[in-house]
Scaffold this motif. Structure first.
Motif, PDB file in Angstrom:
ATOM      1  N   THR A   1     -12.313 -72.133  23.726  1.00 47.57           N
ATOM      2  CA  THR A   1     -12.938 -71.353  24.794  1.00 47.57           C
ATOM      3  C   THR A   1     -12.470 -69.906  24.835  1.00 47.57           C
ATOM      4  O   THR A   1     -11.452 -69.550  24.255  1.00 47.57           O
ATOM      5  CB  THR A   1     -12.664 -72.016  26.145  1.00 47.57           C
ATOM      6  OG1 THR A   1     -11.340 -72.513  26.128  1.00 47.57           O
ATOM      7  CG2 THR A   1     -13.617 -73.156  26.396  1.00 47.57           C
ATOM      8  N   LEU A   2     -13.250 -69.094  25.560  1.00 43.99           N
ATOM      9  CA  LEU A   2     -12.996 -67.673  25.729  1.00 43.99           C
ATOM     10  C   LEU A   2     -12.853 -66.971  24.388  1.00 43.99           C
ATOM     11  O   LEU A   2     -11.961 -66.159  24.172  1.00 43.99           O
ATOM     12  CB  LEU A   2     -11.752 -67.449  26.603  1.00 43.99           C
ATOM     13  CG  LEU A   2     -11.912 -67.981  28.027  1.00 43.99           C
ATOM     14  CD1 LEU A   2     -10.589 -67.951  28.757  1.00 43.99           C
ATOM     15  CD2 LEU A   2     -12.953 -67.149  28.775  1.00 43.99           C
TER      16      LEU A   2
ATOM     17  N   LEU B   1     -21.707 -66.042  37.245  1.00 40.97           N
ATOM     18  CA  LEU B   1     -21.373 -64.977  38.189  1.00 40.97           C
ATOM     19  C   LEU B   1     -21.550 -65.384  39.651  1.00 40.97           C
ATOM     20  O   LEU B   1     -21.338 -64.591  40.547  1.00 40.97           O
ATOM     21  CB  LEU B   1     -22.195 -63.727  37.874  1.00 40.97           C
ATOM     22  CG  LEU B   1     -21.810 -63.090  36.526  1.00 40.97           C
ATOM     23  CD1 LEU B   1     -22.760 -61.957  36.164  1.00 40.97           C
ATOM     24  CD2 LEU B   1     -20.376 -62.578  36.548  1.00 40.97           C
TER      25      LEU B   1
ATOM     26  N   MET C   1     -18.506 -67.134  29.528  1.00 40.10           N
ATOM     27  CA  MET C   1     -17.135 -67.279  30.030  1.00 40.10           C
ATOM     28  C   MET C   1     -17.088 -67.650  31.510  1.00 40.10           C
ATOM     29  O   MET C   1     -16.087 -68.179  31.981  1.00 40.10           O
ATOM     30  CB  MET C   1     -16.323 -66.013  29.783  1.00 40.10           C
ATOM     31  CG  MET C   1     -16.789 -64.800  30.563  1.00 40.10           C
ATOM     32  SD  MET C   1     -15.906 -63.298  30.074  1.00 40.10           S
ATOM     33  CE  MET C   1     -14.263 -63.638  30.677  1.00 40.10           C
TER      34      MET C   1
ATOM     35  N   GLU D   1     -25.822 -63.148  33.556  1.00 39.84           N
ATOM     36  CA  GLU D   1     -25.647 -62.122  32.527  1.00 39.84           C
ATOM     37  C   GLU D   1     -24.690 -62.575  31.415  1.00 39.84           C
ATOM     38  O   GLU D   1     -24.901 -62.284  30.242  1.00 39.84           O
ATOM     39  CB  GLU D   1     -25.091 -60.893  33.245  1.00 39.84           C
ATOM     40  CG  GLU D   1     -25.286 -59.590  32.570  1.00 39.84           C
ATOM     41  CD  GLU D   1     -24.612 -58.491  33.397  1.00 39.84           C
ATOM     42  OE1 GLU D   1     -24.895 -58.404  34.608  1.00 39.84           O
ATOM     43  OE2 GLU D   1     -23.799 -57.763  32.821  1.00 39.84           O
ATOM     44  N   LEU D   2     -23.650 -63.294  31.789  1.00 41.30           N
ATOM     45  CA  LEU D   2     -22.645 -63.697  30.801  1.00 41.30           C
ATOM     46  C   LEU D   2     -23.157 -64.805  29.880  1.00 41.30           C
ATOM     47  O   LEU D   2     -22.546 -65.091  28.856  1.00 41.30           O
ATOM     48  CB  LEU D   2     -21.359 -64.132  31.503  1.00 41.30           C
ATOM     49  CG  LEU D   2     -20.691 -63.014  32.303  1.00 41.30           C
ATOM     50  CD1 LEU D   2     -19.615 -63.572  33.204  1.00 41.30           C
ATOM     51  CD2 LEU D   2     -20.119 -61.968  31.379  1.00 41.30           C
TER      52      LEU D   2
ATOM     53  N   GLU E   1      -8.987 -73.811  32.813  1.00 41.57           N
ATOM     54  CA  GLU E   1      -9.461 -74.745  31.790  1.00 41.57           C
ATOM     55  C   GLU E   1      -8.682 -76.055  31.861  1.00 41.57           C
ATOM     56  O   GLU E   1      -9.249 -77.138  31.702  1.00 41.57           O
ATOM     57  CB  GLU E   1      -9.305 -74.127  30.408  1.00 41.57           C
ATOM     58  CG  GLU E   1     -10.219 -72.943  30.223  1.00 41.57           C
ATOM     59  CD  GLU E   1     -10.107 -72.340  28.849  1.00 41.57           C
ATOM     60  OE1 GLU E   1     -10.887 -71.426  28.586  1.00 41.57           O
ATOM     61  OE2 GLU E   1      -9.260 -72.775  28.052  1.00 41.57           O
TER      62      GLU E   1
ATOM     63  N   ARG F   1       1.069 -60.952  22.032  1.00 42.69           N
ATOM     64  CA  ARG F   1       0.534 -59.597  22.193  1.00 42.69           C
ATOM     65  C   ARG F   1       1.690 -58.656  22.494  1.00 42.69           C
ATOM     66  O   ARG F   1       2.668 -59.051  23.102  1.00 42.69           O
ATOM     67  CB  ARG F   1      -0.471 -59.576  23.348  1.00 42.69           C
ATOM     68  CG  ARG F   1      -1.798 -60.184  22.935  1.00 42.69           C
ATOM     69  CD  ARG F   1      -2.692 -60.410  24.110  1.00 42.69           C
ATOM     70  NE  ARG F   1      -3.034 -59.192  24.827  1.00 42.69           N
ATOM     71  CZ  ARG F   1      -3.931 -59.149  25.796  1.00 42.69           C
ATOM     72  NH1 ARG F   1      -4.554 -60.237  26.162  1.00 42.69           N
ATOM     73  NH2 ARG F   1      -4.203 -58.022  26.408  1.00 42.69           N
TER      74      ARG F   1
ATOM     75  N   SER G   1     -15.215 -70.762  35.675  1.00 47.08           N
ATOM     76  CA  SER G   1     -14.787 -70.801  34.267  1.00 47.08           C
ATOM     77  C   SER G   1     -14.181 -72.138  33.888  1.00 47.08           C
ATOM     78  O   SER G   1     -13.304 -72.191  33.029  1.00 47.08           O
ATOM     79  CB  SER G   1     -13.773 -69.689  33.960  1.00 47.08           C
ATOM     80  OG  SER G   1     -14.382 -68.439  33.988  1.00 47.08           O
TER      81      SER G   1
ATOM     82  N   ARG H   1      -9.333 -66.022  20.098  1.00 44.94           N
ATOM     83  CA  ARG H   1      -9.323 -65.819  21.536  1.00 44.94           C
ATOM     84  C   ARG H   1      -8.078 -65.036  21.925  1.00 44.94           C
ATOM     85  O   ARG H   1      -7.021 -65.161  21.315  1.00 44.94           O
ATOM     86  CB  ARG H   1      -9.423 -67.134  22.293  1.00 44.94           C
ATOM     87  CG  ARG H   1      -8.255 -68.066  22.162  1.00 44.94           C
ATOM     88  CD  ARG H   1      -8.615 -69.381  22.807  1.00 44.94           C
ATOM     89  NE  ARG H   1      -7.590 -69.840  23.758  1.00 44.94           N
ATOM     90  CZ  ARG H   1      -7.855 -70.269  24.982  1.00 44.94           C
ATOM     91  NH1 ARG H   1      -9.083 -70.265  25.431  1.00 44.94           N
ATOM     92  NH2 ARG H   1      -6.891 -70.700  25.760  1.00 44.94           N
ATOM     93  N   THR H   2      -8.231 -64.229  22.943  1.00 41.19           N
ATOM     94  CA  THR H   2      -7.139 -63.398  23.413  1.00 41.19           C
ATOM     95  C   THR H   2      -6.775 -63.878  24.799  1.00 41.19           C
ATOM     96  O   THR H   2      -7.577 -63.795  25.720  1.00 41.19           O
ATOM     97  CB  THR H   2      -7.580 -61.921  23.445  1.00 41.19           C
ATOM     98  OG1 THR H   2      -8.068 -61.575  22.145  1.00 41.19           O
ATOM     99  CG2 THR H   2      -6.418 -61.020  23.783  1.00 41.19           C
TER     100      THR H   2
ATOM    101  N   ASP I   1     -17.433 -61.732  27.243  1.00 39.48           N
ATOM    102  CA  ASP I   1     -18.457 -60.683  27.195  1.00 39.48           C
ATOM    103  C   ASP I   1     -18.096 -59.624  26.146  1.00 39.48           C
ATOM    104  O   ASP I   1     -18.783 -58.630  26.015  1.00 39.48           O
ATOM    105  CB  ASP I   1     -18.647 -60.063  28.576  1.00 39.48           C
ATOM    106  CG  ASP I   1     -17.376 -59.478  29.148  1.00 39.48           C
ATOM    107  OD1 ASP I   1     -16.287 -59.800  28.640  1.00 39.48           O
ATOM    108  OD2 ASP I   1     -17.473 -58.697  30.110  1.00 39.48           O
ATOM    109  N   GLN I   2     -17.010 -59.818  25.424  1.00 37.72           N
ATOM    110  CA  GLN I   2     -16.640 -58.887  24.357  1.00 37.72           C
ATOM    111  C   GLN I   2     -17.108 -59.381  22.996  1.00 37.72           C
ATOM    112  O   GLN I   2     -16.896 -58.730  21.979  1.00 37.72           O
ATOM    113  CB  GLN I   2     -15.109 -58.744  24.305  1.00 37.72           C
ATOM    114  CG  GLN I   2     -14.512 -58.215  25.580  1.00 37.72           C
ATOM    115  CD  GLN I   2     -15.006 -56.820  25.874  1.00 37.72           C
ATOM    116  OE1 GLN I   2     -14.937 -55.935  25.033  1.00 37.72           O
ATOM    117  NE2 GLN I   2     -15.534 -56.619  27.081  1.00 37.72           N
TER     118      GLN I   2
ATOM    119  N   LEU J   1     -17.870 -68.284  39.493  1.00 37.55           N
ATOM    120  CA  LEU J   1     -16.740 -67.712  38.752  1.00 37.55           C
ATOM    121  C   LEU J   1     -15.626 -68.724  38.517  1.00 37.55           C
ATOM    122  O   LEU J   1     -14.459 -68.373  38.571  1.00 37.55           O
ATOM    123  CB  LEU J   1     -16.175 -66.483  39.482  1.00 37.55           C
ATOM    124  CG  LEU J   1     -17.007 -65.213  39.421  1.00 37.55           C
ATOM    125  CD1 LEU J   1     -16.358 -64.122  40.256  1.00 37.55           C
ATOM    126  CD2 LEU J   1     -17.194 -64.732  37.996  1.00 37.55           C
TER     127      LEU J   1
END
Lengths: 288, 332
Positions: A162-163, A141, A138, A34-35, B104, B200, A146, A185-186, A206-207, A144
């Protein structure tokens, strides 16, 4: 653009392991991770936002005539024959073409061995038609981890961004003739904006994008479009560099989670106050 | 001889939070194997306070790595710095925290060195000369143990699990040789420009990934998070949310717990109106004690709950927060 996709067991299904400690694959509900729909959407979105450059466009940047470039989204997967399902879904969403690295020697690859095969496949595609971006979701599933996009970037020697929850591609300019990519990226403690010249490896959260549903045209195209099936030999990789032979991790055992033997069950009455007191006592008993 | 190399991850302003459990585990493992413990600080900021604190964890070599030509916090920079230290220390094991960023770095380092890597590990031991990492997989429904067969093992470790598995940090001897390194960043890292890096906002509650107690609100809150916040504050914990709750805008996305959000492993998890979809369980399966509150007696989360409470969170949470406060008041 190359979108990395993976065919994974449905997360709602009762997933389990084989006697060799490998995840059971090939169930009827297995589907595109899905991701990875997010990375496909990102790739399609970026291609649609980038006008197809021609010799004339390139004249504007002052670096003379170059051959016309077309922007393609190639979905790439590494996996057993059934993994073609992920590619069909990617084609239905709008991917231009699909490449399937399918080789018995790949079975049982760990993360680094998988990254080695993916990086070799990207190199192979890059030699045929320059790759600007490798996009990944990211996480897959199933494992997991990453970490495969990061390992792929390290093996290709390409920048990794990334991300990302925003991605923007700038076409070539005198300052960076090959173009550049900017992402936001956050992380747990920061918000970052990073920029790197192309080619680069980008993974998206996924955001980032709202994946589109396949159109009727896409579904028809998905059936018609041939999938390019290649093996390790086509990539110049020895069988010993992939699969269990090329992996430096070995799963020793897998056990189902032990059943909860001592569950406490409380059922509330009308106002819930009685249960609240009992629950608070339990929490105190357990040191909270 | 050999060494276990520990990344002191200071992108997180509360860097001791992840470094302490990793160092404690490294000391325990190193002590048993006769391996030295080597701490790595990449980039600027290694001052006397850092040096003193790291030394206080036990006998340790402190490596301070300056990365030339690239931002030191990029995964490629960290991977290359760790590689240099692993070579210098003849390392058998490199430990990093299993955050998304840590994974990572682990991926970069493993690819660069051709080493076996395990991420999301909850334990690390040495068996028959091989590093063996344990982890929960498939939303916590299976446990695996994975051996690394390469000379160097790279393990991204869940810091809460490490904290639970290791005794308190051993008393320091103050022995801490400091070794300084300069490495040239790989071209792929030099090419990355950091345009913006903004902290943040920090809330008064403990951060979700680090909190010992997390109260998570789900669909059953109906959008009212006041009870969730109230109970979290009464327990001194953090607030989390399910995907549904963040998608509905009931809580900010940063609070999402799940396989695409924050992975948590608190000592106490309270799921308030959380059904326990597999996506969510993937992010909380490592919690030590699970308390679930749901009106549906068949909610899947009850399968993993130590305490299953069939109740409406909207009435239960305020009552529970009040009961917790009154007990703390009495005992305090």
């Amino acid at each position: 653009m190359v979108a990395l996709v993976k065919h994974v067991p449905d997360v709602q299904s009762a997933r389990s392991f084989t006697a060799e400690h490998r995840l059971v694959r090939g169930g009827p509900d297995d589907s595109l991770n899905e991701l990875d729909e997010d990375c496909l959407e990102a790739a399609l979105h970026l291609v649609e936002a980038t006008p197809t450059s021609s010799g004339q466009d390139d004249d504007e940047s002052g670096d003379g005539a170059r051959p016309t470039r077309t922007h393609r989204v190639t979905a790439l997967t590494v996996g057993p024959p059934a993994a073609v399902g992920a590619l069909r879904r990617a084609l239905a969403m709008g991917a231009t073409d699909a490449v399937h690295v399918s080789d018995e020697a790949v079975a049982g690859s760990d993360a680094v061995a998988t990254a080695r095969v993916v990086a070799a496949a990207v190199d192979h595609l890059h030699a045929q038609h320059p790759v600007d971006l490798v996009l990944a979701g990211m996480a897959a599933l199933d494992g997991l981890g990453s970490l495969v996009p990061s390992a792929v970037a390290a093996l290709l020697g390409w920048p990794q961004l990334t991300l990302a929850d925003r991605v923007q591609v700038e076409p070539g300019s005198p300052g960076s003739p090959g173009g550049a990519v900017t992402v936001r990226r956050t992380t747990a403690h920061h918000v970052e904006e990073l920029r790197a010249p192309l080619p680069a490896v980008v993974s998206v959260t996924d955001q980032a994008f709202r994946p589109r549903s396949p159109s009727l045209k896409g579904l028809l195209a998905a059936r018609r479009t041939p999938v390019d099936v290649i093996g390790l030999a086509d990539l110049g990789l020895a069988a010993s560099t992939a699969g269990a032979a090329g992996s430096t991790t070995r799963v020793l055992d897998v056990q189902p989670r032990p059943e909860l033997a001592d569950q406490v069950r409380l059922v509330a009455g009308q106002d819930g106050r009685d249960v609240a007191a009992e629950l608070a006592d339990l929490l105190v008993e357990r040191g909270f | 001889m050999g060494a276990v190399v520990v990344l002191v991850d200071h992108r997180d302003p509360r860097w001791r939070g992840s470094a302490a459990p990793l160092l404690a585990l490294a000391h325990e493992l190193g002590g048993r194997q006769g391996w030295s413990v080597d701490a790595v600080w990449v980039g600027p900021g290694h001052d006397e306070e850092v040096a003193t604190w790291v030394a206080s964890t036990g006998p340790v070599v402190q490596h301070v790595v300056q990365v030339d030509g690239a931002d030191p916090q990029l995964p490629a920079s960290l991977g290359c710095a760790l590689r240099a230290v692993a070579d210098d220390a003849a390392a058998r094991l490199v430990l990093v925290p299993s955050t998304f960023e840590g994974r990572e770095v682990a991926g970069q380092l493993a690819a660069l060195t051709g080493s076996g890597v395990v991420v999301g590990a909850s334990s690390v031991v040495v068996e028959d000369g091989l590093v063996v990492a344990g982890k929960a997989v498939l939303a916590g429904s299976w446990r695996t143990r994975c051996a690394v067969t390469s000379p160097l093992a790279v393990v991204a470790l869940d810091v809460h699990a490490a904290a639970a598995a290791s005794p308190a940090t051993p008393p320091g001897t103050g022995e801490a040789e400091v070794r300084r390194h300069r490495v040239q960043a790989p071209a792929a890292a030099s090419a990355v420009q950091v345009l913006v890096r903004a902290a943040r906002p920090v809330t008064e509650r403990p951060s979700l990934a680090e909190a010992e107690v997390v109260v998570v609100g789900g669909r059953g809150t109906g959008g009212d998070f006041s009870g969730v916040e109230d109970l979290a504050d009464a327990l001194g914990g953090a607030v989390g949310a399910t995907r549904v709750a963040t998608d509905e805008g009931w809580a900010p996305h940063a609070l999402q717990v799940g396989q695409t959000g924050v992975t948590i492993s608190p000592r106490l998890y309270v799921g308030a109106g959380v059904s326990g979809a597999v996506h969510h369980r993937g992010g909380m399966a490592a919690s030590a004690t699970v308390v679930a509150v749901n009106t549906d007696p068949d909610a899947p989360i009850f399968e993993v709950a130590d305490v299953a409470v069939v109740a409406d969170v909207r009435t239960l949470l305020p009552a529970l927060a009040a009961e917790v406060r009154s007990r703390r008041h009495r005992s305090g």
